[in-house]
Write a protein that holds these residues in place. Sequence first.
Motif, PDB file in Angstrom:
ATOM      1  N   ASP A 103     -10.960  -3.661  -6.112  1.00 30.99           N
ATOM      2  CA  ASP A 103     -10.501  -3.729  -7.495  1.00 30.99           C
ATOM      3  C   ASP A 103     -11.014  -2.557  -8.336  1.00 30.99           C
ATOM      4  O   ASP A 103     -10.282  -2.020  -9.173  1.00 30.99           O
ATOM      5  CB  ASP A 103     -10.941  -5.060  -8.129  1.00 30.99           C
ATOM      6  CG  ASP A 103     -10.121  -5.413  -9.352  1.00 30.99           C
ATOM      7  OD1 ASP A 103      -8.898  -5.580  -9.222  1.00 30.99           O
ATOM      8  OD2 ASP A 103     -10.713  -5.492 -10.447  1.00 30.99           O
ATOM      9  N   ASP A 154      -7.532  -7.484  -1.807  1.00 29.80           N
ATOM     10  CA  ASP A 154      -6.989  -6.261  -1.236  1.00 29.80           C
ATOM     11  C   ASP A 154      -8.066  -5.635  -0.362  1.00 29.80           C
ATOM     12  O   ASP A 154      -9.088  -5.153  -0.851  1.00 29.80           O
ATOM     13  CB  ASP A 154      -6.576  -5.292  -2.346  1.00 29.80           C
ATOM     14  CG  ASP A 154      -5.751  -4.128  -1.828  1.00 29.80           C
ATOM     15  OD1 ASP A 154      -5.904  -3.789  -0.639  1.00 29.80           O
ATOM     16  OD2 ASP A 154      -4.962  -3.560  -2.594  1.00 29.80           O
ATOM     17  N   TYR A 155      -7.851  -5.642   0.957  1.00 33.81           N
ATOM     18  CA  TYR A 155      -8.851  -5.132   1.892  1.00 33.81           C
ATOM     19  C   TYR A 155      -8.794  -3.619   2.028  1.00 33.81           C
ATOM     20  O   TYR A 155      -9.666  -3.022   2.666  1.00 33.81           O
ATOM     21  CB  TYR A 155      -8.660  -5.782   3.263  1.00 33.81           C
ATOM     22  CG  TYR A 155      -8.917  -7.272   3.248  1.00 33.81           C
ATOM     23  CD1 TYR A 155     -10.213  -7.768   3.284  1.00 33.81           C
ATOM     24  CD2 TYR A 155      -7.861  -8.181   3.181  1.00 33.81           C
ATOM     25  CE1 TYR A 155     -10.456  -9.132   3.264  1.00 33.81           C
ATOM     26  CE2 TYR A 155      -8.091  -9.552   3.156  1.00 33.81           C
ATOM     27  CZ  TYR A 155      -9.393 -10.015   3.198  1.00 33.81           C
ATOM     28  OH  TYR A 155      -9.634 -11.359   3.163  1.00 33.81           O
ATOM     29  N   PHE A 163       0.820  -1.209   0.000  1.00 32.84           N
ATOM     30  CA  PHE A 163       0.000   0.000   0.000  1.00 32.84           C
ATOM     31  C   PHE A 163       0.858   1.264   0.000  1.00 32.84           C
ATOM     32  O   PHE A 163       0.615   2.198  -0.771  1.00 32.84           O
ATOM     33  CB  PHE A 163      -0.929  -0.024   1.224  1.00 32.84           C
ATOM     34  CG  PHE A 163      -1.817   1.182   1.349  1.00 32.84           C
ATOM     35  CD1 PHE A 163      -3.010   1.248   0.652  1.00 32.84           C
ATOM     36  CD2 PHE A 163      -1.460   2.244   2.170  1.00 32.84           C
ATOM     37  CE1 PHE A 163      -3.837   2.361   0.763  1.00 32.84           C
ATOM     38  CE2 PHE A 163      -2.274   3.351   2.295  1.00 32.84           C
ATOM     39  CZ  PHE A 163      -3.464   3.411   1.584  1.00 32.84           C
ATOM     40  N   HIS A 176      -4.853  -3.857 -11.375  1.00 33.64           N
ATOM     41  CA  HIS A 176      -6.096  -4.499 -10.950  1.00 33.64           C
ATOM     42  C   HIS A 176      -6.145  -5.912 -11.510  1.00 33.64           C
ATOM     43  O   HIS A 176      -5.189  -6.377 -12.151  1.00 33.64           O
ATOM     44  CB  HIS A 176      -7.308  -3.681 -11.396  1.00 33.64           C
ATOM     45  CG  HIS A 176      -7.285  -3.292 -12.841  1.00 33.64           C
ATOM     46  ND1 HIS A 176      -7.758  -4.113 -13.840  1.00 33.64           N
ATOM     47  CD2 HIS A 176      -6.833  -2.167 -13.462  1.00 33.64           C
ATOM     48  CE1 HIS A 176      -7.606  -3.529 -15.009  1.00 33.64           C
ATOM     49  NE2 HIS A 176      -7.043  -2.345 -14.818  1.00 33.64           N
ATOM     50  N   ARG A 188      -8.909   0.385  -7.494  1.00 33.20           N
ATOM     51  CA  ARG A 188      -7.576   0.249  -8.089  1.00 33.20           C
ATOM     52  C   ARG A 188      -7.621   0.594  -9.578  1.00 33.20           C
ATOM     53  O   ARG A 188      -6.698   1.215 -10.118  1.00 33.20           O
ATOM     54  CB  ARG A 188      -7.043  -1.170  -7.897  1.00 33.20           C
ATOM     55  CG  ARG A 188      -6.862  -1.590  -6.450  1.00 33.20           C
ATOM     56  CD  ARG A 188      -6.252  -2.988  -6.365  1.00 33.20           C
ATOM     57  NE  ARG A 188      -4.895  -2.975  -6.875  1.00 33.20           N
ATOM     58  CZ  ARG A 188      -3.828  -2.672  -6.155  1.00 33.20           C
ATOM     59  NH1 ARG A 188      -3.964  -2.359  -4.881  1.00 33.20           N
ATOM     60  NH2 ARG A 188      -2.633  -2.691  -6.694  1.00 33.20           N
TER      61      ARG A 188
END
Length: 553
Positions: A438, A433-434, A2, A448, A441
């Motif tokens: 997507d 991905d928390y 991140f 993605h 992203r």
Amino acid sequence: NFIHEMQQRYPGRDVDTIASDLCSLCHSLGIPEEVSLRAVDALKIMNDYRQLLERHGAADENNAVEICPQIIHAHKTHYQRIIVDGFIELTVAEQAVFQALIEHAAETYISVPYDVYDNNLLYDSYITYLNHYFIFSSEYLHAESGVLGLRYTQYPSPEEEIEGIARIIKNRFLNGSLIDLERVIVAFPDMSRYADRVSRIFGKYGIPFTLTSGKTLAMKRPYRDLLALLESIANDYPRMQFAQFLVSPYFKALAPSLREYIPTLSISTFFAGGKSAWLGIIRSNEQDHRREHIGREAADEIVHALTWVFQKLSFLESARTKASFATYGELLLDLLNDLIFDDEGNYDLRVRTRASEIINDLSFLDRSVGPSPTDLRSFTEAMRHCLMNTYSTEPDNRGVQIMSIAEAEGLEPEHAFIAGLRDGDFPSRPGIDYLLPDNLRTRLGLVHADRYLLRQKFLFRRLLSSTRGYTLSYSTMDGDRLYLPSSFLSRREKSANPTTRKSALPSFAALSKSRFDRSPKTRATRAAWSWSALRARRRALASTLLLSSMRTW
């Protein structure tokens, strides 16, 4: 990662601005508020990380990329010629470096892969950036040869698949068709699933090899035993974990009698754990028939050895409920020295040195943010996290190169064995991905799910086109599970460019003449759009680079 993605996406921006931007995007996309709050919390951690670097006058790779344009402009460096190759897409931070370099160059040559089947979906952001900031004319190069289909071999199991590859390599080496084993690679989608099997089978066939990665340190036996030691002290010496430590061959100071008798004694004695239970393990087995082969002398030696071990562990045990990371690090380093934690004779790693480096890194947290009391369980989890994110590499690049498909990017091997091409394993899907869903992203221009799949296809095709020969395989079963071949192994039509004829491409001689006829004030660029033309890059670099004028807006 991140922090890396945010710093590359928002170079030089403060955290509040980034948080506001993310919250606005989440609201416009209908993303629940709890998701945006998680991202904001992560940004606060990123801000703490930035402040930590500033306090210590340190910089990471993202800071280095961010200040590169300033350095280029400040030094007023001018380049006669720049060749840009290997880029698929640029982050915002990389775009600034890219533009600064081109503005200070008389000529710029750009090579961009092109694949008519994917309609440039993977490179669209890169091409859009070039079209927006620069004026250039593009030319296309045809592939050297088309691929009508991909032949592959089916094996009943992963074990037989690796054995088949080993037999092929050995037979070809003996008959002289594969002489330089260092130019042979064996690539898998996920090395962690195959590393142990490859090591065992290639060792059995006497094939020298190098595992470039595939295993994190947490998966290596010495470090698993080290974690078992820490967990044993933190949890009052549970039977299975403490027995794993006592029989470990990597703690040289442990008595040989422990490695010889502890497995039998541990299995025959039904106790949960505890120091007193371990010290009484011989007495509790006095009536057990499996104790008969131990003997009184060996029994006394085991009791003495266990007493010595607990004496050495007592310092770390006394601090297991409350101490700082630095304190735990010092105690653990002293303990590893006393126990002679090492793996001499194995060129793959020097376990005590690597462990010391990680322990010192953990101690750096206390020196940076100030000591804060914690417990041994938290220290152990931090140690496990570091080991799980540190990969082991062998220093000697000898023999067949064993690696993941991603690591094979840019290589031009004599022969490539690409194995494990099972549906579901390759292509693989990205993890959940928390922090950044997507759709978010995609809006941010980050990698993605769809782009992740296209990247894998691109790497696979480029590897095939850059090697002189390849062998593809997959296993139809693994345990009780059935597998189909990867979708990338489906039949494809011959590669061709629908818009450009080969006769329309100028020769290199004409390009050379046109280049030197240009005014020195005119910047130039080179654009080549052929993913399979990369194969000829080293043999005829000039033929893959087409000249055209270029200037910045």
